[in-house]
Design a protein around this motif. Sequence first.
Motif, PDB file in Angstrom:
ATOM      1  N   GLY A   2     -70.299-108.252  29.326  1.00 41.72           N
ATOM      2  CA  GLY A   2     -68.901-108.182  29.455  1.00 41.72           C
ATOM      3  C   GLY A   2     -68.475-108.262  28.299  1.00 41.72           C
ATOM      4  O   GLY A   2     -66.431-108.625  28.643  1.00 41.72           O
ATOM      5  N   GLU A   3     -67.882-107.881  27.397  1.00 39.78           N
ATOM      6  CA  GLU A   3     -67.374-107.317  26.513  1.00 39.78           C
ATOM      7  C   GLU A   3     -66.097-106.476  25.927  1.00 39.78           C
ATOM      8  O   GLU A   3     -65.502-106.478  25.529  1.00 39.78           O
ATOM      9  CB  GLU A   3     -68.104-107.617  25.094  1.00 39.78           C
ATOM     10  CG  GLU A   3     -68.540-108.804  24.319  1.00 39.78           C
ATOM     11  CD  GLU A   3     -69.619-108.903  23.129  1.00 39.78           C
ATOM     12  OE1 GLU A   3     -69.534-107.273  22.745  1.00 39.78           O
ATOM     13  OE2 GLU A   3     -70.006-109.632  22.883  1.00 39.78           O
ATOM     14  N   THR A   4     -66.665-105.150  27.207  1.00 35.98           N
ATOM     15  CA  THR A   4     -65.899-104.094  27.182  1.00 35.98           C
ATOM     16  C   THR A   4     -64.723-104.483  28.035  1.00 35.98           C
ATOM     17  O   THR A   4     -63.376-103.311  27.735  1.00 35.98           O
ATOM     18  CB  THR A   4     -66.917-103.348  27.864  1.00 35.98           C
ATOM     19  OG1 THR A   4     -66.746-103.572  29.296  1.00 35.98           O
ATOM     20  CG2 THR A   4     -67.937-102.798  27.430  1.00 35.98           C
ATOM     21  N   GLY A   5     -64.305-105.294  29.042  1.00 34.70           N
ATOM     22  CA  GLY A   5     -62.597-104.997  29.533  1.00 34.70           C
ATOM     23  C   GLY A   5     -62.816-104.460  30.558  1.00 34.70           C
ATOM     24  O   GLY A   5     -61.837-103.933  31.480  1.00 34.70           O
ATOM     25  N   THR A   6     -63.624-103.915  30.727  1.00 34.64           N
ATOM     26  CA  THR A   6     -63.719-103.122  31.846  1.00 34.64           C
ATOM     27  C   THR A   6     -65.269-103.534  32.775  1.00 34.64           C
ATOM     28  O   THR A   6     -66.080-104.118  32.350  1.00 34.64           O
ATOM     29  CB  THR A   6     -63.930-101.544  31.727  1.00 34.64           C
ATOM     30  OG1 THR A   6     -65.524-100.861  31.017  1.00 34.64           O
ATOM     31  CG2 THR A   6     -62.785-100.826  31.264  1.00 34.64           C
ATOM     32  N   GLU A   7     -65.199-102.641  34.250  1.00 35.25           N
ATOM     33  CA  GLU A   7     -66.684-103.167  34.947  1.00 35.25           C
ATOM     34  C   GLU A   7     -67.965-103.092  34.120  1.00 35.25           C
ATOM     35  O   GLU A   7     -69.233-103.379  33.976  1.00 35.25           O
ATOM     36  CB  GLU A   7     -66.804-102.843  35.923  1.00 35.25           C
ATOM     37  CG  GLU A   7     -65.510-104.048  37.113  1.00 35.25           C
ATOM     38  CD  GLU A   7     -65.421-102.842  38.523  1.00 35.25           C
ATOM     39  OE1 GLU A   7     -66.506-102.421  38.815  1.00 35.25           O
ATOM     40  OE2 GLU A   7     -64.400-103.201  38.916  1.00 35.25           O
ATOM     41  N   THR A   8     -68.065-101.224  33.736  1.00 37.04           N
ATOM     42  CA  THR A   8     -68.748-101.564  33.335  1.00 37.04           C
ATOM     43  C   THR A   8     -68.994-100.003  32.020  1.00 37.04           C
ATOM     44  O   THR A   8     -68.068 -99.736  32.223  1.00 37.04           O
ATOM     45  CB  THR A   8     -70.133-100.507  34.238  1.00 37.04           C
ATOM     46  OG1 THR A   8     -70.374-101.788  35.481  1.00 37.04           O
ATOM     47  CG2 THR A   8     -71.556-100.244  33.484  1.00 37.04           C
ATOM     48  N   LEU A   9     -69.259-100.557  30.786  1.00 37.59           N
ATOM     49  CA  LEU A   9     -69.545 -99.098  29.870  1.00 37.59           C
ATOM     50  C   LEU A   9     -70.257 -98.177  30.181  1.00 37.59           C
ATOM     51  O   LEU A   9     -71.852 -97.859  30.516  1.00 37.59           O
ATOM     52  CB  LEU A   9     -69.888-100.009  27.870  1.00 37.59           C
ATOM     53  CG  LEU A   9     -69.131 -99.199  27.256  1.00 37.59           C
ATOM     54  CD1 LEU A   9     -68.243 -98.763  26.931  1.00 37.59           C
ATOM     55  CD2 LEU A   9     -69.895-100.196  26.021  1.00 37.59           C
ATOM     56  N   ARG A  10     -69.470 -96.799  29.375  1.00 37.73           N
ATOM     57  CA  ARG A  10     -70.366 -95.237  30.332  1.00 37.73           C
ATOM     58  C   ARG A  10     -70.672 -95.344  28.722  1.00 37.73           C
ATOM     59  O   ARG A  10     -69.454 -95.470  27.867  1.00 37.73           O
ATOM     60  CB  ARG A  10     -69.349 -94.779  31.001  1.00 37.73           C
ATOM     61  CG  ARG A  10     -69.515 -95.185  32.788  1.00 37.73           C
ATOM     62  CD  ARG A  10     -69.214 -94.534  33.395  1.00 37.73           C
ATOM     63  NE  ARG A  10     -70.420 -92.963  33.691  1.00 37.73           N
ATOM     64  CZ  ARG A  10     -69.448 -91.669  33.709  1.00 37.73           C
ATOM     65  NH1 ARG A  10     -68.608 -91.942  34.523  1.00 37.73           N
ATOM     66  NH2 ARG A  10     -70.265 -90.747  33.795  1.00 37.73           N
ATOM     67  N   SER A  11     -71.343 -94.716  28.891  1.00 40.88           N
ATOM     68  CA  SER A  11     -71.329 -92.953  27.427  1.00 40.88           C
ATOM     69  C   SER A  11     -71.658 -92.094  27.651  1.00 40.88           C
ATOM     70  O   SER A  11     -71.949 -91.751  29.235  1.00 40.88           O
ATOM     71  CB  SER A  11     -72.734 -93.484  26.452  1.00 40.88           C
ATOM     72  OG  SER A  11     -73.941 -92.789  27.033  1.00 40.88           O
ATOM     73  N   PHE A  12     -71.374 -91.327  27.010  1.00 43.14           N
ATOM     74  CA  PHE A  12     -71.471 -89.734  27.122  1.00 43.14           C
ATOM     75  C   PHE A  12     -72.192 -88.803  26.073  1.00 43.14           C
ATOM     76  O   PHE A  12     -71.763 -89.493  24.802  1.00 43.14           O
ATOM     77  CB  PHE A  12     -69.871 -88.786  27.623  1.00 43.14           C
ATOM     78  CG  PHE A  12     -69.053 -89.363  28.789  1.00 43.14           C
ATOM     79  CD1 PHE A  12     -68.780 -88.863  29.759  1.00 43.14           C
ATOM     80  CD2 PHE A  12     -68.282 -90.705  28.449  1.00 43.14           C
ATOM     81  CE1 PHE A  12     -68.582 -89.633  31.036  1.00 43.14           C
ATOM     82  CE2 PHE A  12     -67.574 -91.383  28.708  1.00 43.14           C
ATOM     83  CZ  PHE A  12     -67.971 -90.735  30.448  1.00 43.14           C
ATOM     84  N   ASP A  13     -72.832 -88.100  26.709  1.00 40.36           N
ATOM     85  CA  ASP A  13     -74.259 -87.281  25.010  1.00 40.36           C
ATOM     86  C   ASP A  13     -72.941 -86.049  25.504  1.00 40.36           C
ATOM     87  O   ASP A  13     -73.979 -85.437  26.217  1.00 40.36           O
ATOM     88  CB  ASP A  13     -75.178 -87.224  25.825  1.00 40.36           C
ATOM     89  CG  ASP A  13     -75.581 -89.371  25.461  1.00 40.36           C
ATOM     90  OD1 ASP A  13     -74.997 -89.706  24.776  1.00 40.36           O
ATOM     91  OD2 ASP A  13     -76.818 -89.522  26.586  1.00 40.36           O
ATOM     92  N   ILE A  14     -73.051 -85.769  23.970  1.00 33.07           N
ATOM     93  CA  ILE A  14     -72.100 -84.374  24.286  1.00 33.07           C
ATOM     94  C   ILE A  14     -72.884 -83.162  23.408  1.00 33.07           C
ATOM     95  O   ILE A  14     -73.343 -83.391  21.633  1.00 33.07           O
ATOM     96  CB  ILE A  14     -70.927 -84.883  23.506  1.00 33.07           C
ATOM     97  CG1 ILE A  14     -69.530 -84.864  23.822  1.00 33.07           C
ATOM     98  CG2 ILE A  14     -69.831 -82.539  23.467  1.00 33.07           C
ATOM     99  CD1 ILE A  14     -69.637 -84.732  25.229  1.00 33.07           C
TER     100      ILE A  14
END
Length: 122
Positions: A46-58
């Motif tokens: 729970g370190e992100t400050g948001t509900e769920t951290l997302r990743s984007f692969d470019i």
Amino acid sequence: CNVVPKVPILAIVQNMSHLLCGCGRKHFIFGKGCVEELLRDANQQGETGTETLRSFDIPIVEDIATQSDNGIPITMSSPDCVVSEMFSQIARHVHSSVMSLHDVKRETEGFWGSSNICPEDW
């Protein structure tokens, strides 16, 4: 001054994460797996400050470099390409996350937060 900024991580953007082959296959020429582990750990703690951290692969796309060198963003030169769509997704995610954090912060700490530090002090 010993002020430690508390800046939430909203997303992880992995630029040039893979090469997209003409047949549609992804080739992970720089390796794979580190981001998934980071996401799992951050979301569990729970370190992100948001509900769920997302990743984007470019993916690696030659047009990005070519158009950037000419001063034209890929989102303008090729709005329908996969990377343009990814950039739009990232922008929507960041906007949504910032608005969500802003609402929570304002409800719990007032307009400028509990530290009484105004933007002029940044």
